[in-house]
Scaffold this motif. Structure first.
Motif, mmCIF file in Angstrom:
data_model
loop_
_atom_site.group_PDB
_atom_site.id
_atom_site.type_symbol
_atom_site.label_atom_id
_atom_site.label_comp_id
_atom_site.label_asym_id
_atom_site.label_seq_id
_atom_site.Cartn_x
_atom_site.Cartn_y
_atom_site.Cartn_z
ATOM 1 N N GLN A 329 0.817 -1.217 0.000
ATOM 2 C CA GLN A 329 0.000 0.000 0.000
ATOM 3 C C GLN A 329 0.853 1.271 0.000
ATOM 4 N N ASN A 330 2.150 1.094 -0.258
ATOM 5 C CA ASN A 330 3.076 2.242 -0.293
ATOM 6 C C ASN A 330 2.966 3.147 0.928
ATOM 7 N N VAL A 331 2.866 2.538 2.091
ATOM 8 C CA VAL A 331 2.812 3.313 3.329
ATOM 9 C C VAL A 331 4.242 3.636 3.750
ATOM 10 N N PRO A 332 4.589 4.909 3.863
ATOM 11 C CA PRO A 332 5.963 5.241 4.270
ATOM 12 C C PRO A 332 6.186 5.000 5.762
ATOM 13 N N LEU A 333 7.414 4.688 6.140
ATOM 14 C CA LEU A 333 7.770 4.599 7.562
ATOM 15 C C LEU A 333 7.780 6.019 8.113
ATOM 16 N N GLN A 334 7.049 6.239 9.201
ATOM 17 C CA GLN A 334 7.076 7.584 9.795
ATOM 18 C C GLN A 334 8.239 7.667 10.770
ATOM 19 N N THR A 335 9.465 7.655 10.218
ATOM 20 C CA THR A 335 10.605 7.779 11.124
ATOM 21 C C THR A 335 11.167 9.185 11.017
ATOM 22 N N GLU A 336 11.743 9.597 12.105
ATOM 23 C CA GLU A 336 12.369 10.900 12.190
ATOM 24 C C GLU A 336 13.489 10.962 11.154
ATOM 25 N N GLU A 337 13.459 11.970 10.306
ATOM 26 C CA GLU A 337 14.563 12.133 9.359
ATOM 27 C C GLU A 337 15.707 12.808 10.102
ATOM 28 N N LYS A 338 16.812 12.113 10.245
ATOM 29 C CA LYS A 338 17.916 12.657 11.022
ATOM 30 C C LYS A 338 19.089 12.958 10.122
ATOM 31 N N LYS A 339 19.761 14.073 10.402
ATOM 32 C CA LYS A 339 20.991 14.383 9.687
ATOM 33 C C LYS A 339 22.066 13.367 10.062
ATOM 34 N N ASN A 340 22.855 12.961 9.082
ATOM 35 C CA ASN A 340 24.023 12.162 9.435
ATOM 36 C C ASN A 340 25.287 12.762 8.834
ATOM 37 N N VAL A 341 26.372 12.493 9.513
ATOM 38 C CA VAL A 341 27.612 13.212 9.245
ATOM 39 C C VAL A 341 28.766 12.222 9.158
ATOM 40 N N ASN A 365 23.178 14.564 19.661
ATOM 41 C CA ASN A 365 22.172 13.725 19.004
ATOM 42 C C ASN A 365 22.262 13.727 17.480
ATOM 43 N N VAL A 366 23.467 13.890 16.957
ATOM 44 C CA VAL A 366 23.690 13.789 15.513
ATOM 45 C C VAL A 366 24.360 12.433 15.245
ATOM 46 N N ALA A 367 23.889 11.703 14.233
ATOM 47 C CA ALA A 367 24.488 10.410 13.890
ATOM 48 C C ALA A 367 25.779 10.639 13.116
ATOM 49 N N ARG A 387 26.592 6.886 -0.091
ATOM 50 C CA ARG A 387 25.700 6.399 0.957
ATOM 51 C C ARG A 387 24.775 7.493 1.508
ATOM 52 N N LYS A 388 24.657 8.575 0.748
ATOM 53 C CA LYS A 388 23.704 9.647 1.063
ATOM 54 C C LYS A 388 23.897 10.254 2.458
ATOM 55 N N VAL A 389 25.161 10.424 2.835
ATOM 56 C CA VAL A 389 25.463 11.137 4.077
ATOM 57 C C VAL A 389 25.192 12.625 3.813
ATOM 58 N N ASP A 390 24.671 13.345 4.799
ATOM 59 C CA ASP A 390 24.295 14.741 4.591
ATOM 60 C C ASP A 390 25.490 15.700 4.601
ATOM 61 N N TYR A 391 26.341 15.534 5.618
ATOM 62 C CA TYR A 391 27.461 16.467 5.770
ATOM 63 C C TYR A 391 28.770 15.725 6.000
ATOM 64 N N ALA A 392 29.858 16.329 5.530
ATOM 65 C CA ALA A 392 31.178 15.883 5.954
ATOM 66 C C ALA A 392 31.781 16.978 6.823
ATOM 67 N N VAL A 393 32.389 16.563 7.924
ATOM 68 C CA VAL A 393 33.158 17.499 8.737
ATOM 69 C C VAL A 393 34.619 17.141 8.523
ATOM 70 N N ILE A 394 35.369 18.046 7.878
ATOM 71 C CA ILE A 394 36.761 17.762 7.549
ATOM 72 C C ILE A 394 37.643 18.446 8.597
ATOM 73 N N ILE A 427 24.606 22.216 11.479
ATOM 74 C CA ILE A 427 24.161 20.923 10.945
ATOM 75 C C ILE A 427 22.694 20.674 11.260
ATOM 76 N N LYS A 428 22.291 20.945 12.472
ATOM 77 C CA LYS A 428 20.912 20.639 12.859
ATOM 78 C C LYS A 428 19.927 21.692 12.381
ATOM 79 N N GLY A 429 20.444 22.894 12.134
ATOM 80 C CA GLY A 429 19.553 23.995 11.792
ATOM 81 C C GLY A 429 18.846 23.837 10.467
ATOM 82 N N SER A 430 19.553 23.353 9.451
ATOM 83 C CA SER A 430 18.957 23.328 8.124
ATOM 84 C C SER A 430 18.048 22.123 7.974
#
Lengths: 436, 436
Positions: A329-341, A365-367, A387-394, A427-430
Motif C-alpha cells: 500500500q506504499n505506506v511510508p515509515l514515519q521515522t524521524e529524518e535525522k541528519k548524518n555526518v 544527538n547527531v548520527a 551512501r547519502k550522508v548529509d554532511y562531511a566534517v573535515i 548541521i541541525k539547523g537546516s
C-alpha cells in the motif's frame, strides 16, 4: 563465494528491512502501553509437552522439536499462547484478574516457504484474560484498529465470525467433538460442500443442514443486518442464539466506541485452531490473500493447561505481514529524518581530534561515522556521497588552529569553515531535504 | 497447579523485567544509530556447519543442535558473529567497506545455569568491518562507553588486553597453533602456572618463559605506563613489539577523543575464543565477577567463512547482565513517568460510552484500561488502587448529560465532576508524584 547459506525458510533482514520491523514493533509496544498491556518475554525453547498440548495436528506436526543435551524433549514455540497460558497457570496463578499481556518475538513452524510465510516469523500478541464480557472482545478489536492506524495502514478489513454459532448447532445435533473440529477445519478452508457432507454423514437433521447452508451465505460489511439474519437463521438452536446475541453486543460496543474499523461479518467463517469458543477475527488488506493477523476468544484454554478457569480473548499480528502490507500500500515509515555526518581527518595525526569532534556531535544527538579506512579525503567523500550522508566534517590543521572545521554540505556540494562551537547548530539547523 | 514448567535454564521476563530489557535494547539501538551502525536481524536457526565452523570446542559442544524435518543439521545460534560473517561473505560481498553492523537478540548455549547465566540469553552486538586501523578499535571502545553511560552505569571498568602480544611470542618460538590456543585458554582462566608449564614442555626458550612471567604481572589502570613496560618486556619479539605499538595507538586515540572510559590494561589477559587477533576487551563492574560484555579484533575470521579478507573488530554486550549490573548499582530506569487511568462505567448501558472516552484519552497519549470484569465501582477502584493506577474516570448517566465524567484522583482520594473536553488537560496537567 562462501558455501555457507541461511537455512531454507529462514530469513535475514538487512538494515532497511530491520528498520521497518523495529518500527512496527515499536508501534505495537506503544499501543500495548496505551491499552495497559504489560509485556512479557518468554523463551523460544519450551517443553514439547506444553507446546503440543493444545496445538492442532497441523501445527504439532510442523514444530521444530528435538531432544536437548539433557534428553528433554523440547521445541521452538510455534505460537505464544501456550507460554502465556503456562504463566497464567503458574507465576500469575494467584494474581487478581484481569491480565492484559503482550508479547513480541519470533515463532517457528516448518511450513512450505512462500510469499509472506517463513519458517521463522515474527508476531506481536495481545491477550486479555479473566473477562468473559463483550467489552473485552470490543477492546481487542479497538486495539487492533489502533495498531493498524499507528503503522499507517488505512485500507484494511477485519473479518469477523463467531465459533459459538456453529458449535451451538453441532452441540444440539450431538455431533462429537472430533467431527465438530473436522467440520470446522473444512469450513476454515471454505470447503463448505465437504463440510456439509460430513455433517450429513454424522446424522444431523435436515433442519441442521438447511441452517448451515443459509449461514454460509451470510456475509458482508453491513454487520448489524447480517447479525440479525444470523439470529433468525439459528432460531431453535439455543446456544447459537446466545452466541449471536454475544456477537451483537460486541458489534454494538465497537460501534458505540466510535472506532472506525471496517468490519466484515462472515457467518460461515471458522478458524483452524480448535481452542476458540467465541468471536474470531482475521485482518486482511485487498492486496494480499493471506491474513496479516488473527485471533479470537478462547474461554477453556487456561484450564486445559492446568490453570484456574479463565476466559480469554486475544489477537496476534504478523509483523512481516504488516511490513508486506505496508509495501503493497506504499505506506511510508514515519521515522524521524535525522541528519548524518561523516568526520574525516586530513592526516593521521588528527585522528584523535576527529574522534573527539565526532563525540561532540553525537552528544548533540547527531548520527556520525568517522572515516576509519585511512582513505584520502576525496575517496572518503565519494563514499559518503554514495551512501547519502548529509554532511562531511573535515578536520584539518589550519582550521583547528582557529577552533574550526571545514563543514561540507554533500547535497549542495558547498563547503565553509565553521567554528566548532557553531558546528552542531549549522548541521541541525537546516531542514533535511528528502528525495532530491 | 499446572504441571507445565519452563525448560531448565530458560527464563521468563515479567513486565517490570521486560521493561528493563527493552530499555537497554532501546539504548543500544540509539547508540547504534549515533555511531552509524545498521541493524540486521538474522535467524535464530542457522546451519550447524556455519555455527560450528569457527566455534571453539567449549561453545560447539554446548550448542542446541538437531535435525530439522528436512533432515538438515541445524542449531540455535550461540553467538552472532557467524551469522554476520555469513552475510559479509554472501549478501554484502560486493558492497564497499566499511560495514558497521549491529544486532540484538537471543542466543543459546547449554551451559550450567547460574547467576547471570541462562541457556537463552540476550546480547547486543556491534561489528565494524573492513578497517584494520586503530581508530576502528578506538570507536568500539568509545561506543561501549557511550552505551554504559546511556543506561546509567557509571562504575564500570574496561579490561583491555592484546592477543597479538602473546601470539607474537608463540609464533617466534614456533609453538604450533593448537598449543598456542591451549596456552591462551589456560591464560584466559588465569591458570598461569599451567600455561607456563605447557609452554615449557612445548620447547620454548628460557627468554620466552621469563618474558611471559613478566607480562603476566603487568596490569593496572595506568595504561600508558603499563603499555610502555609491555613494549620493553617483549623486545626482540618483532610481532609482539608491533602489537604493543598497535595497542598504544588505540589507547592514545581513546585518550585524545576525551572519552572518559575507565580502562584497566592486563598484559596476561586472553579470551577463550580462538579467532581474536588484536585488542581484546571485557566490561566489568566491581559488584559482579562475570563480564557484562566482551569483544575484540578478529582479522582472519571473514576469510575463514569464505568471504574476502576483511579485518574486523566488534563487541557484544549481555543485556541481562547489564540489567543485573543496574540492579546491583541501583541504577533507576530512565523511563518517562506516564499517568495511567482506569475508565469505569456505572452501568452496563454505558459501556460503549466508556470505551469511547477511553479512546479519547489514548488519542491524547494517556494509558488507559477499561473495566472489563463487570465489577461494581467500589471493587474496580480497589483493584485500581492496588495496581497504582493514577486516576479513575467514572462514566455515569447524570454527568454524561452535562458532557462530563467523575474524575477521581486515586492517590489523593479526591473526586470532581469534570467536563469531557477538559478531562485530558486535568489528567495530564498535574505532575506525577513518584514514590509516595
Amino acid at each position: 563465494m562462501s558455501t555457507f547459506k541461511s537455512v531454507r525458510g529462514m530469513r535475514d533482514f538487512m538494515p532497511d528491512e530491520a528498520k521497518a520491523m523495529r518500527f512496527i514493533e515499536a508501534k505495537t509496544r506503544k499501543i500495548a502501553e496505551l491499552y495497559g498491556y504489560g509485556e512479557i518475554i518468554t523463551p523460544v525453547v519450551e517443553s514439547y509437552e506444553l507446546l503440543a498440548a493444545k496445538a492442532g495436528e497441523e501445527v504439532r506436526l510442523r514444530m521444530y522439536a528435538f531432544k536437548d543435551l539433557g534428553e528433554r524433549m523440547v521445541a521452538l514455540r510455534p505460537e505464544f499462547t501456550p507460554s502465556v497460558a503456562r504463566l497464567v497457570a503458574t507465576t500469575l496463578r494467584n494474581e487478581p484478574r484481569p491480565f492484559r499481556l503482550f508479547c513480541v518475538g519470533s515463532l517457528y513452524r516448518y511450513d512450505e516457504p512462500q510469499q509472506g510465510r517463513y519458517r521463522e516469523f515474527w508476531q506481536s500478541n495481545f491477550e486479555l484474560m479473566g473477562s468473559n464480557k463483550p467489552e473485552a472482545d470490543a477492546e481487542i478489536i479497538m486495539l487492533t484498529n489502533s495498531l493498524m492506524e499507528a503503522v499507517g495502514l488505512k485500507k484494511y478489513a477485519l473479518k469477523v465470525g463467531h465459533v459459538g454459532v456453529l458449535r451451538g448447532i453441532f452441540n444440539q445435533e450431538k455431533l462429537n467433538e472430533k467431527a465438530t473440529n473436522q467440520v470446522m477445519q473444512l469450513m476454515d478452508k471454505k470447503e463448505y460442500d465437504d463440510a456439509l457432507q460430513m455433517v450429513k454423514e454424522a446424522g444431523a437433521s435436515k433442519k441442521c443442514l438447511e441452517t448451515l447452508q443459509k449461514l454460509v451465505g451470510l456475509k458482508g460489511d453491513r454487520v448489524f443486518d447480517i447479525a440479525e439474519k444470523m439470529g433468525e437463521t439459528v432460531e431453535g438452536y439455543e446456544q447459537s442464539v446466545a452466541a449471536v446475541e454475544n456477537l451483537m453486543a460486541i458489534l454494538r460496543l465497537v460501534s458505540e466506541s466510535e472506532c472506525k474499523v471496517n468490519m466484515r461479518l462472515d457467518a460461515g467463517f471458522a478458524r483452524g485452531l480448535e481452542y476458540y469458543t467465541g468471536i474470531i477475527l482475521e485482518i486482511y488488506i485487498p492486496e494480499l490473500d493471506i491474513a496479516i493477523g488473527g485471533g479470537g476468544r478462547y474461554d477453556k484454554l487456561i484450564e486445559l493447561f492446568g490453570g484456574e478457569s479463565t476466559p480469554a480473548v486475544g489477537i496476534a499480528h504478523g509483523i512481516e505481514r504488516i511490513m508486506l502490507a505496508m509495501q503493497k500500500q506504499n505506506v511510508p515509515l514515519q521515522t524521524e529524518e535525522k541528519k548524518n555526518v561523516m568526520v574525516v581527518p586530513t592526516k593521521d595525526e588528527l585522528k584523535g581530534e576527529a574522534l573527539k569532534i565526532a563525540q561532540m556531535l553525537r552528544d548533540a544527538n547527531v548520527a556520525v561515522e568517522v572515516e576509519v579506512m585511512g582513505r584520502k579525503i576525496a575517496k572518503a567523500l565519494e563514499d559518503a556521497n554514495r551512501r547519502k550522508v548529509d554532511y562531511a566534517v573535515i578536520v584539518g590543521e589550519r582550521e583547528l588552529k582557529e577552533d574550526a572545521v571545514m563543514l561540507r554540505d554533500l547535497l549542495k556540494r558547498e563547503q565553509n569553515v565553521v567554528k566548532i562551537a557553531k558546528m552542531v547548530e549549522k548541521i541541525k539547523g537546516s531542514p533535511k531535504i528528502v528525495g532530491t
